[in-house]
Design a protein around this motif. Structure first.
Motif, PDB file in Angstrom:
ATOM      1  N   UNK A  27       0.839  -1.205   0.000  1.00  0.00           N
ATOM      2  CA  UNK A  27       0.000   0.000   0.000  1.00  0.00           C
ATOM      3  C   UNK A  27       0.873   1.253   0.000  1.00  0.00           C
ATOM      4  N   UNK A  28       0.519   2.211  -0.847  1.00  0.00           N
ATOM      5  CA  UNK A  28       1.289   3.460  -0.950  1.00  0.00           C
ATOM      6  C   UNK A  28       0.299   4.597  -1.166  1.00  0.00           C
ATOM      7  N   UNK A  29       0.154   5.453  -0.169  1.00  0.00           N
ATOM      8  CA  UNK A  29      -0.899   6.465  -0.206  1.00  0.00           C
ATOM      9  C   UNK A  29      -0.682   7.457  -1.342  1.00  0.00           C
ATOM     10  N   UNK A  30       0.320   8.301  -1.243  1.00  0.00           N
ATOM     11  CA  UNK A  30       0.636   9.292  -2.281  1.00  0.00           C
ATOM     12  C   UNK A  30       2.004   9.866  -1.956  1.00  0.00           C
ATOM     13  N   UNK A  31       2.394  10.885  -2.728  1.00  0.00           N
ATOM     14  CA  UNK A  31       3.718  11.453  -2.528  1.00  0.00           C
ATOM     15  C   UNK A  31       3.734  12.749  -1.759  1.00  0.00           C
ATOM     16  N   UNK A  32       2.619  13.119  -1.134  1.00  0.00           N
ATOM     17  CA  UNK A  32       2.573  14.418  -0.477  1.00  0.00           C
ATOM     18  C   UNK A  32       2.101  14.381   0.971  1.00  0.00           C
ATOM     19  N   UNK A  33       1.276  13.409   1.341  1.00  0.00           N
ATOM     20  CA  UNK A  33       0.670  13.457   2.681  1.00  0.00           C
ATOM     21  C   UNK A  33       1.386  12.591   3.708  1.00  0.00           C
ATOM     22  N   UNK A  34       2.383  11.838   3.285  1.00  0.00           N
ATOM     23  CA  UNK A  34       3.066  10.955   4.211  1.00  0.00           C
ATOM     24  C   UNK A  34       4.274  11.589   4.881  1.00  0.00           C
ATOM     25  N   UNK A  77      -2.492   7.637  -5.660  1.00  0.00           N
ATOM     26  CA  UNK A  77      -1.831   8.559  -6.585  1.00  0.00           C
ATOM     27  C   UNK A  77      -0.988   7.757  -7.588  1.00  0.00           C
ATOM     28  N   UNK A  78      -1.622   7.151  -8.598  1.00  0.00           N
ATOM     29  CA  UNK A  78      -0.874   6.319  -9.555  1.00  0.00           C
ATOM     30  C   UNK A  78       0.195   7.088 -10.313  1.00  0.00           C
ATOM     31  N   UNK A  81       3.202   7.292  -8.186  1.00  0.00           N
ATOM     32  CA  UNK A  81       3.744   5.946  -8.000  1.00  0.00           C
ATOM     33  C   UNK A  81       4.490   5.470  -9.234  1.00  0.00           C
ATOM     34  N   UNK A  82       3.949   5.731 -10.414  1.00  0.00           N
ATOM     35  CA  UNK A  82       4.669   5.353 -11.634  1.00  0.00           C
ATOM     36  C   UNK A  82       5.999   6.089 -11.730  1.00  0.00           C
ATOM     37  N   UNK A  83       5.998   7.368 -11.397  1.00  0.00           N
ATOM     38  CA  UNK A  83       7.275   8.111 -11.425  1.00  0.00           C
ATOM     39  C   UNK A  83       8.261   7.525 -10.423  1.00  0.00           C
ATOM     40  N   UNK A 114       5.653  -8.072 -13.965  1.00  0.00           N
ATOM     41  CA  UNK A 114       5.343  -8.645 -12.654  1.00  0.00           C
ATOM     42  C   UNK A 114       4.854  -7.581 -11.669  1.00  0.00           C
ATOM     43  N   UNK A 115       4.800  -6.342 -12.113  1.00  0.00           N
ATOM     44  CA  UNK A 115       4.384  -5.235 -11.256  1.00  0.00           C
ATOM     45  C   UNK A 115       3.062  -4.681 -11.751  1.00  0.00           C
ATOM     46  N   UNK A 116       2.128  -4.500 -10.831  1.00  0.00           N
ATOM     47  CA  UNK A 116       0.842  -3.899 -11.170  1.00  0.00           C
ATOM     48  C   UNK A 116       0.564  -2.764 -10.207  1.00  0.00           C
ATOM     49  N   UNK A 117       0.240  -1.588 -10.736  1.00  0.00           N
ATOM     50  CA  UNK A 117      -0.101  -0.429  -9.924  1.00  0.00           C
ATOM     51  C   UNK A 117      -1.600  -0.191 -10.064  1.00  0.00           C
ATOM     52  N   UNK A 118      -2.284  -0.142  -8.917  1.00  0.00           N
ATOM     53  CA  UNK A 118      -3.745  -0.105  -8.897  1.00  0.00           C
ATOM     54  C   UNK A 118      -4.208   1.123  -8.122  1.00  0.00           C
ATOM     55  N   UNK A 119      -5.210   1.805  -8.657  1.00  0.00           N
ATOM     56  CA  UNK A 119      -5.802   2.947  -7.973  1.00  0.00           C
ATOM     57  C   UNK A 119      -6.696   2.466  -6.837  1.00  0.00           C
ATOM     58  N   UNK A 120      -6.473   3.010  -5.643  1.00  0.00           N
ATOM     59  CA  UNK A 120      -7.353   2.703  -4.515  1.00  0.00           C
ATOM     60  C   UNK A 120      -8.651   3.478  -4.676  1.00  0.00           C
TER      61      UNK A 120
END
Length: 291
Positions: A27-34, A77-78, A81-83, A114-120
């Motif tokens: 799980x990865x929330x986003x790049x700004x609130x953590x 925040x896909x 995450x992709x970046x 083998x990697x999948x990025x999914x929007x919560x």
């Protein structure tokens, strides 16, 4: 039910990872609130870089670990995450060649598929819900390829190694909790079937217009309810209690590579020097604290 704590640095007997398909969920929330507890030493841009480098390390380590079939990252925040994970999926040397005019398109790495990025989903907020989304995705192809073992990993474990992942997967228990350095939280969690299955046991009927009644299975609570994630304060005890509720044996493991996350300055001070060196390349404000 056993609750076995392995002391820091101790090796456990046993062989390689136990058989079974393993899907890791991050799980990865986003790049700004953590990383808000580091706001007094890091500006927003530095915190974003820190989140990215930690996520890249964890996902790269999981993909490099024997026995991990694929990694599902669930994020609000896909784009960020992709970046953050670009180096995992794009061959940068090939991209540089392409920029010189040979092909025009960068090449993907062997790990890209083998990697999948999914929007919560916005209507399913929170850490536990993000992990549940990943578990549901991991289970989608069970009918054709067999059930999976689930490995949940937080995205901020700078000292995590493939050896740590292998040690967790080799534990002979249906539930494996890798606790933090205080022994109170859960940094990684391994669930064997049936605990790894999604909580809902309602299955599509043949017509597709109705739902069958939930069916209880071993390893599920009353009414067929499955393992419930309890991340947050006191999650180690909560996950052990959840295993007990389902009649499953839980093992609690503490290893240097799984015990240290990075939320505070104190966590930074506890990191091994090699991990600080790698993170410090991307986050100079932390590196400069060691000067």
């Amino acid at each position: 039910m056993d609750d076995l704590v392995v002391p820091d640095g101790a090796a456990r007997p046993g062989g390689p990872a136990r058989p079974g398909r393993v899907v890791a969920v991050v799980p990865l929330r986003d790049g700004s609130s953590g990383k808000s507890r580091l706001a007094h030493v890091l500006d927003p841009a530095s915190r974003s870089r820190l989140i990215a480098v930690l996520a890249r390390h964890v996902v790269g380590t999981l993909l490099a670990s024997d026995g991990v079939e694929r990694v599902v990252v669930v994020t609000s925040d896909p784009r960020f995450t992709w970046r953050a994970l670009r180096d995992v999926v794009v061959d940068e040397s090939a991209a540089a060649t392409d920029a010189a005019g040979t092909d025009g398109l960068p090449l993907l790495t062997d790990d890209a598929d083998r990697l999948r990025i999914v929007l919560q989903p916005a209507d399913r907020p929170g850490l536990d819900a993000a992990v549940d989304v990943g578990r549901e995705i991991a289970a989608q192809d069970e009918s054709t390829e067999g059930p999976v073992r689930l490995l949940v990993a937080h995205a901020d474990l700078p000292a995590l190694t493939p050896a740590d992942v292998a040690a967790l997967l080799a534990e002979d228990a249906p539930v494996v909790v890798a606790t933090d350095r205080r022994g109170a939280g859960t940094n990684l969690l391994v669930l064997d079937p049936p605990a790894s299955a999604p909580s809902s046991t309602g299955l599509p009927s043949q017509s597709g217009s109705e739902r069958q009644e939930p069916r209880a299975r071993p390893g599920r609570g009353h009414g067929g309810e499955g393992f419930r994630f309890r991340f947050g304060v006191g999650s180690r005890a909560a996950h052990v209690a959840e295993a007990e509720r389902l009649g499953l044996r839980a093992v609690v493991v503490r290893r240097p590579g799984t015990a240290v996350d990075l939320d505070t300055v104190e966590d930074w001070d506890e990191l091994p020097a090699d991990a600080r060196a790698v993170v410090g390349l991307h986050v100079p404000a932390l590196r400069d604290r060691d000067a």
